[in-house]
Design a protein around this motif. Structure first.
Motif, PDB file in Angstrom:
ATOM      1  N   SER A  28      61.690   2.168  47.087  1.00 15.34           N
ATOM      2  CA  SER A  28      61.338   3.538  46.526  1.00 15.34           C
ATOM      3  C   SER A  28      61.310   4.498  47.579  1.00 15.34           C
ATOM      4  CB  SER A  28      60.249   3.697  45.601  1.00 15.34           C
ATOM      5  OG  SER A  28      58.995   3.618  46.330  1.00 15.34           O
ATOM      6  N   CYS A  29      60.833   4.402  48.713  1.00 15.52           N
ATOM      7  CA  CYS A  29      60.554   5.042  49.695  1.00 15.52           C
ATOM      8  C   CYS A  29      62.032   5.278  50.523  1.00 15.52           C
ATOM      9  CB  CYS A  29      59.532   4.268  50.911  1.00 15.52           C
ATOM     10  SG  CYS A  29      57.976   4.443  50.605  1.00 15.52           S
ATOM     11  N   SER A  30      62.793   4.153  50.667  1.00 12.54           N
ATOM     12  CA  SER A  30      64.168   4.631  51.104  1.00 12.54           C
ATOM     13  C   SER A  30      65.057   5.592  50.184  1.00 12.54           C
ATOM     14  CB  SER A  30      64.839   3.066  51.287  1.00 12.54           C
ATOM     15  OG  SER A  30      66.106   3.120  51.634  1.00 12.54           O
ATOM     16  N   SER A  31      64.993   5.433  49.063  1.00  9.56           N
ATOM     17  CA  SER A  31      65.817   5.902  48.054  1.00  9.56           C
ATOM     18  C   SER A  31      65.167   7.432  48.058  1.00  9.56           C
ATOM     19  CB  SER A  31      65.803   5.435  46.601  1.00  9.56           C
ATOM     20  OG  SER A  31      64.710   5.265  45.871  1.00  9.56           O
ATOM     21  N   SER A  32      63.575   7.500  48.229  1.00 10.89           N
ATOM     22  CA  SER A  32      63.345   8.920  48.154  1.00 10.89           C
ATOM     23  C   SER A  32      63.696   9.745  49.306  1.00 10.89           C
ATOM     24  CB  SER A  32      61.730   8.887  47.870  1.00 10.89           C
ATOM     25  OG  SER A  32      61.201   8.550  48.892  1.00 10.89           O
ATOM     26  N   LYS A  33      63.546   8.873  50.503  1.00 10.99           N
ATOM     27  CA  LYS A  33      64.225   9.634  51.698  1.00 10.99           C
ATOM     28  C   LYS A  33      65.834  10.281  51.517  1.00 10.99           C
ATOM     29  CE  LYS A  33      64.193   9.273  56.768  1.00 10.99           C
ATOM     30  NZ  LYS A  33      63.997   8.497  57.778  1.00 10.99           N
ATOM     31  N   LYS A  34      66.318   9.069  50.958  1.00  8.12           N
ATOM     32  CA  LYS A  34      67.729   9.645  50.704  1.00  8.12           C
ATOM     33  C   LYS A  34      68.013  10.687  49.723  1.00  8.12           C
ATOM     34  CE  LYS A  34      69.930   5.062  51.379  1.00  8.12           C
ATOM     35  NZ  LYS A  34      70.467   4.026  50.587  1.00  8.12           N
ATOM     36  N   ALA A  35      67.091  10.953  48.627  1.00  8.21           N
ATOM     37  CA  ALA A  35      67.256  12.058  47.942  1.00  8.21           C
ATOM     38  C   ALA A  35      66.752  13.272  48.511  1.00  8.21           C
ATOM     39  CB  ALA A  35      66.332  11.545  46.716  1.00  8.21           C
ATOM     40  N   ARG A  36      65.678  13.215  49.430  1.00  3.98           N
ATOM     41  CA  ARG A  36      65.288  14.219  50.151  1.00  3.98           C
ATOM     42  C   ARG A  36      66.274  14.930  51.350  1.00  3.98           C
ATOM     43  NH1 ARG A  36      63.379  15.133  55.056  1.00  3.98           N
ATOM     44  NH2 ARG A  36      61.758  16.807  55.202  1.00  3.98           N
ATOM     45  N   ASN A  37      67.118  13.847  51.823  1.00  3.59           N
ATOM     46  CA  ASN A  37      68.172  14.161  52.647  1.00  3.59           C
ATOM     47  C   ASN A  37      69.244  14.925  51.928  1.00  3.59           C
ATOM     48  OD1 ASN A  37      66.736  13.416  54.999  1.00  3.59           O
ATOM     49  ND2 ASN A  37      67.933  11.492  55.055  1.00  3.59           N
ATOM     50  N   LYS A  38      69.477  14.336  50.828  1.00 11.21           N
ATOM     51  CA  LYS A  38      70.754  15.010  49.962  1.00 11.21           C
ATOM     52  C   LYS A  38      70.133  16.405  49.438  1.00 11.21           C
ATOM     53  CE  LYS A  38      73.401  14.114  45.689  1.00 11.21           C
ATOM     54  NZ  LYS A  38      73.318  13.216  44.574  1.00 11.21           N
ATOM     55  N   ASP A  39      68.777  16.599  49.074  1.00 13.04           N
ATOM     56  CA  ASP A  39      68.415  17.918  48.482  1.00 13.04           C
ATOM     57  C   ASP A  39      68.478  18.995  49.975  1.00 13.04           C
ATOM     58  OD1 ASP A  39      67.850  17.164  46.070  1.00 13.04           O
ATOM     59  OD2 ASP A  39      65.783  16.890  46.338  1.00 13.04           O
ATOM     60  N   ILE A  40      68.084  18.474  51.032  1.00 16.41           N
ATOM     61  CA  ILE A  40      68.098  19.273  52.268  1.00 16.41           C
ATOM     62  C   ILE A  40      69.722  19.940  52.377  1.00 16.41           C
ATOM     63  CG2 ILE A  40      67.731  19.347  54.578  1.00 16.41           C
ATOM     64  CD1 ILE A  40      65.463  17.652  54.202  1.00 16.41           C
ATOM     65  N   GLU A  41      70.260  18.837  52.420  1.00 17.44           N
ATOM     66  CA  GLU A  41      71.936  19.253  52.395  1.00 17.44           C
ATOM     67  C   GLU A  41      72.428  20.190  51.515  1.00 17.44           C
ATOM     68  OE1 GLU A  41      73.605  18.802  55.228  1.00 17.44           O
ATOM     69  OE2 GLU A  41      71.815  17.631  56.227  1.00 17.44           O
ATOM     70  N   LYS A  42      71.799  20.088  50.244  1.00 21.81           N
ATOM     71  CA  LYS A  42      72.431  21.162  49.093  1.00 21.81           C
ATOM     72  C   LYS A  42      71.722  22.289  49.501  1.00 21.81           C
ATOM     73  CE  LYS A  42      73.195  21.688  44.676  1.00 21.81           C
ATOM     74  NZ  LYS A  42      74.498  21.921  43.976  1.00 21.81           N
ATOM     75  N   VAL A  43      70.409  22.390  49.881  1.00 19.02           N
ATOM     76  CA  VAL A  43      69.747  23.722  50.180  1.00 19.02           C
ATOM     77  C   VAL A  43      70.443  24.556  51.288  1.00 19.02           C
ATOM     78  CG1 VAL A  43      67.655  24.610  51.358  1.00 19.02           C
ATOM     79  CG2 VAL A  43      67.489  22.923  49.433  1.00 19.02           C
ATOM     80  N   ILE A  44      70.810  23.854  52.259  1.00 22.85           N
ATOM     81  CA  ILE A  44      71.748  24.099  53.345  1.00 22.85           C
ATOM     82  C   ILE A  44      73.219  24.758  52.964  1.00 22.85           C
ATOM     83  CG2 ILE A  44      72.762  23.920  55.759  1.00 22.85           C
ATOM     84  CD1 ILE A  44      70.084  22.142  56.169  1.00 22.85           C
ATOM     85  N   SER A  45      73.953  23.800  52.303  1.00 24.35           N
ATOM     86  CA  SER A  45      75.145  24.247  51.800  1.00 24.35           C
ATOM     87  C   SER A  45      75.217  25.574  51.107  1.00 24.35           C
ATOM     88  CB  SER A  45      75.891  23.075  51.223  1.00 24.35           C
ATOM     89  OG  SER A  45      75.302  22.783  50.088  1.00 24.35           O
ATOM     90  N   THR A  46      74.149  25.521  50.117  1.00 24.91           N
ATOM     91  CA  THR A  46      73.944  26.733  49.199  1.00 24.91           C
ATOM     92  C   THR A  46      73.646  28.202  49.906  1.00 24.91           C
ATOM     93  OG1 THR A  46      73.285  25.284  47.422  1.00 24.91           O
ATOM     94  CG2 THR A  46      72.733  27.858  47.198  1.00 24.91           C
ATOM     95  N   ALA A  47      72.772  28.027  50.841  1.00 28.82           N
ATOM     96  CA  ALA A  47      72.333  29.098  51.783  1.00 28.82           C
ATOM     97  C   ALA A  47      73.821  29.520  52.530  1.00 28.82           C
ATOM     98  CB  ALA A  47      71.514  28.846  52.834  1.00 28.82           C
ATOM     99  N   ARG A  48      74.551  28.642  52.961  1.00 31.89           N
ATOM    100  CA  ARG A  48      75.673  29.022  53.899  1.00 31.89           C
ATOM    101  C   ARG A  48      76.957  29.551  52.901  1.00 31.89           C
ATOM    102  NH1 ARG A  48      75.741  23.602  57.895  1.00 31.89           N
ATOM    103  NH2 ARG A  48      74.648  24.618  59.565  1.00 31.89           N
ATOM    104  N   SER A  49      77.036  29.001  51.670  1.00 27.71           N
ATOM    105  CA  SER A  49      77.843  29.765  50.765  1.00 27.71           C
ATOM    106  C   SER A  49      77.728  31.318  50.829  1.00 27.71           C
ATOM    107  CB  SER A  49      77.763  28.907  49.606  1.00 27.71           C
ATOM    108  OG  SER A  49      76.643  29.517  48.499  1.00 27.71           O
ATOM    109  N   TYR A  50      76.511  31.852  51.301  1.00 27.56           N
ATOM    110  CA  TYR A  50      76.369  33.206  51.238  1.00 27.56           C
ATOM    111  C   TYR A  50      76.631  33.826  52.301  1.00 27.56           C
ATOM    112  CZ  TYR A  50      73.692  33.123  46.674  1.00 27.56           C
ATOM    113  OH  TYR A  50      73.396  32.917  45.360  1.00 27.56           O
ATOM    114  N   ARG A  51      77.026  33.209  53.380  1.00 30.57           N
ATOM    115  CA  ARG A  51      77.551  33.479  54.706  1.00 30.57           C
ATOM    116  C   ARG A  51      78.497  34.752  54.511  1.00 30.57           C
ATOM    117  NH1 ARG A  51      79.479  28.652  57.907  1.00 30.57           N
ATOM    118  NH2 ARG A  51      77.275  27.891  58.917  1.00 30.57           N
ATOM    119  N   GLY A  52      78.092  35.876  55.286  1.00 35.03           N
ATOM    120  CA  GLY A  52      78.898  37.103  55.218  1.00 35.03           C
ATOM    121  C   GLY A  52      78.528  38.148  54.109  1.00 35.03           C
TER     122      GLY A  52
END
Length: 164
Positions: A28-52
């Motif tokens: 569960s620690c391993s899967s929660s870390k993967k979920a956290r990393n996936k969420d972080i990438e989604k946060v960043i990609s969403t923010a980057r979609s606003y570039r410009g």
């Protein structure tokens, strides 16, 4: 059944249960870390979609957005309901020193006359030997990425927060 056998059977059974629980904990620690990393990438990609997107004070859309709305939308993409102002957002999460910043962390700045008052914010997008980069909505450039090591941002930086 001998007393020796009963005692060893009980110890073996307890050990077996412990191993099952411990293995579940580790996975569960391993899967929660993967979920956290996936969420972080989604946060960043969403923010980057606003570039410009141009900066607009109080703006919350792709027609114009301010720094706190960028964070609001980016974190909202993973189901985290952030407050709407930088000052309020700065009270969410765990404090992180500048040297321990990671992707997805929030960074807060004092860009006004008051040296300790939060007036600006961004999201860390990269940490490498080139520096710490963050995305934000700049009054002059709109949504863009900058290096925290830039003299202006280094001077204005107050602290970081980890929400994810």
């Amino acid at each position: 059944m001998s007393p020796f056998f009963k005692e060893n059977y009980a110890k073996t059974f307890i050990l077996f249960i412990f191993l099952i629980l411990f293995t579940g904990f580790l996975s569960s620690c391993s899967s929660s870390k993967k979920a956290r990393n996936k969420d972080i990438e989604k946060v960043i990609s969403t923010a980057r979609s606003y570039r410009g997107t141009p900066y607009r004070y109080g703006g919350t859309t792709r027609a114009g957005i301010d720094c706190s709305a960028l964070i609001f939308h980016a974190y909202g993409s993973v189901g985290i309901n952030m407050p709407r102002t930088s000052e309020s957002q700065s009270k969410v999460g765990k404090s992180v020193s500048g040297g321990k910043l990671q992707k997805g962390d929030l960074v807060f700045f004092a860009t006004g006359r008051r040296k300790k008052q939060v007036t600006h914010s961004g999201i860390v997008t990269e940490v490498s030997n080139k520096g710490v980069f963050f995305i934000h909505s700049s009054t002059s450039l709109g949504v863009t990425e900058d290096n925290l090591g830039n003299s202006y941002w280094k001077k204005a930086f107050l602290f970081g927060k980890r929400v994810l």
